[in-house]
Design an enzyme around this catalytic site. Structure first.
Site, short mmCIF file in Angstrom:
data_model
loop_
_atom_site.label_atom_id
_atom_site.label_comp_id
_atom_site.label_asym_id
_atom_site.label_seq_id
_atom_site.Cartn_x
_atom_site.Cartn_y
_atom_site.Cartn_z
N LYS A 170 0.89 -1.21 0.06
CA LYS A 170 -0.07 -0.06 -0.06
C LYS A 170 0.95 1.23 0.03
O LYS A 170 1.35 1.67 1.05
CB LYS A 170 -0.75 -0.05 1.11
CG LYS A 170 -2.07 0.79 1.11
CD LYS A 170 -2.27 2.20 0.63
CE LYS A 170 -2.12 3.03 1.68
NZ LYS A 170 -1.73 4.55 1.30
N CYS A 208 13.51 10.42 7.62
CA CYS A 208 13.24 10.03 8.99
C CYS A 208 14.60 10.22 10.14
O CYS A 208 14.30 10.58 11.36
CB CYS A 208 12.69 8.58 9.43
SG CYS A 208 13.69 7.42 8.21
N GLU A 211 8.63 16.26 15.03
CA GLU A 211 9.36 15.84 13.79
C GLU A 211 8.84 17.11 12.61
O GLU A 211 7.49 17.09 12.41
CB GLU A 211 8.86 14.65 13.32
CG GLU A 211 9.63 14.33 12.05
CD GLU A 211 9.25 12.88 11.75
OE1 GLU A 211 8.24 12.39 11.90
OE2 GLU A 211 10.49 12.09 11.23
N GLU A 261 8.27 1.57 11.59
CA GLU A 261 9.47 2.24 11.29
C GLU A 261 9.04 3.71 11.42
O GLU A 261 8.14 3.93 10.39
CB GLU A 261 10.30 2.00 10.31
CG GLU A 261 10.91 0.51 9.96
CD GLU A 261 12.12 0.43 10.87
OE1 GLU A 261 12.62 1.30 11.52
OE2 GLU A 261 12.47 -0.89 11.21
P1 NAD Z 1 2.11 8.90 7.36
O1 NAD Z 1 2.23 7.92 8.57
O2 NAD Z 1 1.27 9.88 6.98
O3 NAD Z 1 1.62 7.62 6.08
C1 NAD Z 1 2.65 6.54 6.01
C2 NAD Z 1 1.50 5.61 5.11
O4 NAD Z 1 0.55 5.25 6.07
C3 NAD Z 1 0.96 5.95 3.83
O5 NAD Z 1 0.79 4.96 2.81
C4 NAD Z 1 -0.59 6.24 4.40
O6 NAD Z 1 -1.53 6.19 3.19
C5 NAD Z 1 -0.58 5.26 5.34
N1 NAD Z 1 -1.85 5.54 6.43
C6 NAD Z 1 -1.92 6.84 6.74
N2 NAD Z 1 -3.10 6.79 7.78
C7 NAD Z 1 -3.39 5.25 7.93
C8 NAD Z 1 -4.29 4.74 8.75
N3 NAD Z 1 -5.08 5.32 9.48
N4 NAD Z 1 -4.36 3.45 8.54
C9 NAD Z 1 -3.42 2.77 7.67
N5 NAD Z 1 -2.58 3.26 6.84
C10 NAD Z 1 -2.51 4.74 7.13
O7 NAD Z 1 3.76 9.03 6.90
P2 NAD Z 1 4.16 9.94 5.46
O8 NAD Z 1 3.54 11.43 5.97
O9 NAD Z 1 3.70 9.20 4.58
O10 NAD Z 1 5.74 9.90 5.81
C11 NAD Z 1 6.23 10.87 6.85
C12 NAD Z 1 6.80 10.08 7.93
O11 NAD Z 1 7.39 8.85 7.72
C13 NAD Z 1 7.56 10.64 8.80
O12 NAD Z 1 7.09 10.57 10.42
C14 NAD Z 1 8.79 9.98 8.95
O13 NAD Z 1 9.52 10.12 9.97
C15 NAD Z 1 8.55 8.59 8.75
N6 NAD Z 1 9.51 7.72 8.18
C16 NAD Z 1 10.15 6.80 8.98
C17 NAD Z 1 11.17 6.07 8.66
C18 NAD Z 1 12.02 4.97 9.21
O14 NAD Z 1 12.53 4.00 8.80
N7 NAD Z 1 11.82 5.20 10.58
C19 NAD Z 1 11.52 6.01 7.28
C20 NAD Z 1 11.02 7.34 6.40
C21 NAD Z 1 9.96 7.93 6.77
#
Ligand code: NAD
Length: 495
Positions: free
Chosen positions: A189, A300, A396, A265
């Protein structure tokens, strides 16, 4: 490397696949609805993407489960699965141009990074786990002589990979590699903000010989498609990269459904400690800037909190300001662009709000900010005079914003670093071997970098302490997430 014009020409001739990939075929969402994905460097519409919802999630899960139960993938010999995944990795490499272009158009990241890092990194993740398939053995337990107990790892079943928009393909492949290598059926997804490369993978999976239903892609919104998958009783595991808030909601979905495992993550607010005695402060400043501003700061593990000894603070900030000039925003399709656009205008507004919040709380803006005109561009921001209590130091921002926090003693630097709800990465710059070990041991983070920022390799686990998540991506440790441990006891009969 193509010229800017060659990339533009390629974009004009390329047909963008925008449908879901279910059971080996591209198809529209069942209710035929779509959503728009845009190019954040131009604010222009790119494609109408299939908007998968709960009924599409149900369909994908039923095919994934059928494929798993029929053993079309997990029962293939390890050598055969390896061959297929190696072919998959090779195909990703062979399609580097269209994949890199799609990644850059969809996310705004520099094309040179997509070509040199994101897409080859995705291929090498798949290849690394393909190579591991027949090299990880089970165990025989040290039981008494008349019983034989062996411990084996078995595929967990249906795995859902939910990924963010900052490194769409490479983060997806960190999960696809180990999940497919261990014999699972995987539903990917992608983020609604960057679905294009995930969708493109469908054709490559077919060409490589991954059986129908074993790899599927369901684009859509988090609260529609993502949550339906997370609550599904026939999904056995969620592997997630994204924000801490969504990680929390996935754990709730699991708790309220079938207790599927949830590996997260999540976010980070990473400290980068510069001690006064480090001899090469120019190098430290270059890496500080790259550690914070690479990928527009949408990383991240970005080095967003610069902890610098008060005796060198002003001189060091000047060096970082000079190094930040290497990250001036430019059209991401220019081959020499080192900083592109943020993911969209909404995110740009959020990042700029944080900058203002910092200024209102007493931080001093040393450089950077809004880039006017089309596209979601922000130039590298350095905020001086930040205290660790300010929201800009605690939350963040996920954009190119560096917060400078001075410290007096080693103990204080450690305390500030650890005074965070996150624990993803941390770095220190010191030439004192005793100090290096003393400090590195006390920092509460999953990755510690000494005299570098952000080294990484598939051989090394990656993940966080505290609210940065659980489990680890990359390395052989990642295999544990996608397998169940089974013990088999055999009572031997004496003659
Ligand atoms: P996000 O959490 O908004 O979305 C991530 C994914 O989750 C997307 O595919 C989104 O559609 C899905 N999602 C959102 N709400 C959901 C729900 N209620 N149920 C199921 N799926 C849902 O994150 P983002 O804005 O896409 O990315 C940025 C974030 O990702 C930052 O917080 C960053 O730190 C984190 N990140 C972490 C790592 C790591 O390895 N720790 C790496 C890259 C990014």
């Amino acid at each position: 490397m193509n010229t800017q014009q060659q990339w533009i020409d390629l974009q004009q001739t390329m047909k963008i696949e925008s449908r879901a990939f279910i059971n080996g075929q591209y198809q529209d969402a069942l209710d035929k609805t779509t959503f728009s994905t845009i190019n954040p460097a131009t604010d222009q519409h790119l494609a109408n993407i299939a908007r998968c919802k709960s009924e599409d999630a149900d369909l994908a899960v039923s095919h994934a489960q059928r494929a798993f139960e029929q053993g079309v993938w997990q029962d293939q010999s390890p050598a055969q699965r390896k061959k297929v995944l190696m072919a998959f990795a090779d195909l990703i490499d062979q399609h580097v141009e269209p994949l890199a272009l799609l990644e850059t158009l969809d996310t705004g990241k520099p094309i040179s990074h997509s070509v040199s890092t994101d897409i080859p990194g995705a291929a090498s993740a798949i290849r690394w786990y393909a190579e591991a398939i027949d090299k990880v053995y089970g165990e025989v337990a040290t039981t008494e002589k008349d019983v034989h107990a062996f411990v084996s790892q078995q595929a967990i079943g249906v795995v859902v990979a939910i990924v963010p928009w900052n490194f769409p393909l490479s983060l997806a492949c960190w999960k696809l590699g180990p999940a497919l290598a261990t014999g699972n059926s995987v539903i990917l997804k992608p983020s609604e903000k960057s679905p294009l490369t995930a969708i493109y993978l469908g054709n490559l999976a077919n060409e490589a010989g991954i059986p129908a239903g074993v790899f599927q892609v369901t684009p859509g919104f988090g609260q529609e498609c993502g949550e339906s998958l997370a609550r599904h009783n026939q999904v056995d595991c969620i592997t997630f990269t994204g924000s801490t808030n969504v990680a929390r909601s996935l754990m709730i979905c699991s708790g309220e459904s079938n207790l599927k495992s949830v590996w997260a993550e999540a976010g980070g607010k990473n400290a980068n400690i510069v001690f006064a005695d480090y001899p090469d402060l120019d190098k430290a400043a270059q890496e500080t800037a790259a550690g914070c501003f690479y990928n527009q700061g949408e990383v991240c593990v970005a080095a967003t909190r610069l902890l610098v000894h008060e005796s060198i603070k002003d001189m060091f900030i000047d060096k970082v300001i000079a190094a930040a000039k290497n990250f001036s925003p430019k059209d991401p399709l220019c081959p020499d662009s080192s900083m592109g656009a943020l993911i969209d205008q909404g995110h740009k507004a959020k990042v700029l709000e944080y900058v203002q919040l910092g200024i209102d709380a007493g931080a001093i803006l040393r450089c950077g900010g809004d880039v006017e005109g089309k596209g979601a561009f922000v130039s590298p921001v350095i905020l001086d005079n930040v205290s660790n209590e300010m929201r800009v130091a605690r939350e963040e921002i996920f954009g190119p914003v560096l917060c400078v926090i001075p410290f007096k003693t080693e103990e204080e630097a450690i305390a500030i670093t650890n005074d965070s709800s996150y624990g993803l990465g941390a770095a220190l710059w010191s030439s004192d071997i005793n100090q290096v070990h003393r400090v590195a041991r006390q920092l509460r983070a999953g990755s510690i970098w000494v005299n570098n920022y952000n080294e990484g390799d598939m051989t090394v686990p990656f993940g966080g302490f505290k609210m940065s998540g659980n489990g680890r991506d990359k390395s052989l440790h990642a295999l544990d997430k996608f397998t169940e441990t089974k013990t088999t006891w055999i009572r031997l009969q004496s003659i």
